[in-house]
Write a protein that holds these residues in place. Sequence first.
Motif, mmCIF file in Angstrom:
data_model
loop_
_atom_site.group_PDB
_atom_site.id
_atom_site.type_symbol
_atom_site.label_atom_id
_atom_site.label_comp_id
_atom_site.label_asym_id
_atom_site.label_seq_id
_atom_site.Cartn_x
_atom_site.Cartn_y
_atom_site.Cartn_z
ATOM 1 N N ASP A 75 -2.387 1.787 7.958
ATOM 2 C CA ASP A 75 -3.145 2.707 7.111
ATOM 3 C C ASP A 75 -4.523 2.943 7.722
ATOM 4 N N LEU A 128 0.823 -1.206 0.000
ATOM 5 C CA LEU A 128 0.000 0.000 0.000
ATOM 6 C C LEU A 128 0.858 1.257 0.000
ATOM 7 N N LEU A 188 2.178 2.605 -3.440
ATOM 8 C CA LEU A 188 1.266 2.983 -4.516
ATOM 9 C C LEU A 188 1.182 4.498 -4.676
ATOM 10 N N ASP A 189 0.966 4.948 -5.923
ATOM 11 C CA ASP A 189 0.702 6.371 -6.105
ATOM 12 C C ASP A 189 -0.746 6.645 -5.703
ATOM 13 N N GLU A 190 -1.168 7.911 -5.745
ATOM 14 C CA GLU A 190 -2.474 8.281 -5.191
ATOM 15 C C GLU A 190 -3.622 7.576 -5.912
ATOM 16 N N TYR A 233 -3.598 3.898 -5.150
ATOM 17 C CA TYR A 233 -3.947 3.703 -3.727
ATOM 18 C C TYR A 233 -5.464 3.662 -3.544
ATOM 19 N N HIS A 234 -6.191 4.595 -4.144
ATOM 20 C CA HIS A 234 -7.641 4.628 -3.967
ATOM 21 C C HIS A 234 -8.323 3.479 -4.711
ATOM 22 N N ARG A 292 -6.942 0.577 -4.878
ATOM 23 C CA ARG A 292 -6.696 -0.550 -3.958
ATOM 24 C C ARG A 292 -7.694 -0.532 -2.796
#
Length: 450
Positions: free
Chosen positions: A52, A11, A14-16, A19-20, A22
């Motif tokens: 997270d 996690l 990951l880029d932004e 990330y979302h 995921r």
Amino acid sequence: MLEELVNESALAGLDETAYHVRLKEIEEAIEAAESSDTLARTLSSIALSHRDWHVRRIAVTTLSKRFVDSPAAREAVCSATHDDVDWVAFSAIKAVHETKIPEAVEHLIRISGWPSNFSRPGYARKPVGCGAAFTKQALWAFFGTKDPERLRVLEDEHFAAMRASVAAGHREPELSDAVPVPGGPCILGSGRRDVGPFQMDDGDNPLRAVDLPPFHIDRTAVTNRRYARFLEDVGGSKEFAHPDEPAGKDYTPAHWREPRFNDPDQPVVGVDWYDAYAFARWAGGRLPSEDEWEKAARGRDGRVYPWGDAWDPERANGVHRAYGVESPADLEELEALLVRTTLEWPPEPVLPADSLPAGASPYGALHMAGNVWELTRTNFFTRADMSPFFKGRRSSEFMNRPEAFHVLKGGTWTSPPVCMTTFYRGRDLLTDRHNEVGFRCVYEVKEQSG
């Protein structure tokens, strides 16, 4: 599958946008997973410890919707009301609003206070944020009313079993061998400023008048015999432990098997502050504050030693008696004597706790000068009650922290007379366990009715 999706390292990398995506995949995977005890335990662990906060939030929401009958899930949701990230806590508070989990009430009250108070017209309060607002709504929903008088009744009913359990576990103090110390003013500290041959002054304990409420204090330091009853009674229980007590704490004294220190009538030594704290709670009392200890040792008139203002070697057990020599004249002589100490010498350093009655304090407490140092609940640097917060850390990590040092009083068998004055302040790390240190307890005086 779920374990791979919630992997913390993955996690974090990951880029932004990814990330979302995921997070959405995690929600879908949880939704698709079959309900089971294993899933409930997994989500409970995630809700409490995942790095997270979005993942913790998702776990909390799922637990409250699908596993509200699981004890582990309910505990995790309740704990999450105190999460350090706002929207995890808010999600948990909103969840208990909807599910009305009974055990969550005490968690919510810690956040906003008693609903019977904040529901009163004109109740003094300042504007609050989302968390407190969510919490108030949840409490009102749980109790089903905003009426303060009705809320007071319902609160009492809700916590009746808990209060009964606490009352049942409360130990009445055994005062048959405790002496009363009357309330009122007393003179504490010292006005001396000369450093003397031991290069010490009393500037850290200035002369002052203090007004204390009445209390009882043990006539003698806690003995090995009495401490053995504590060990037998508590076993492995942590009922009386301080919240900061180290994990796996063993209350057995360090010198429990040493013949020089384990006679039943001798003061128990080789205990640390946590041991003494637990014993005092078990005994129905607490550790004395520095001021309480000092008043019990010297009375109201500010005397230098428990028996008066003049040193009398026959009334105390210090370095002069334990080592069989005259009191050292200065620090150099004292240290030259102490470095000769071995595991066998001196052969009889500590006297029975009930000995030397001529050295009693004005209230009848024995050995408040010498024999063993005595622990207090007072922090050496702040003079406030000890409030340690070191759980999970090694002593080497906090041995230089002011919060880790409590006041010692009274001197010990290695002390010269200057350390056995009623006002002298020693200090020790709260995890240290020395053969020179013991303790005694104090007990509250109950108010007389009528």
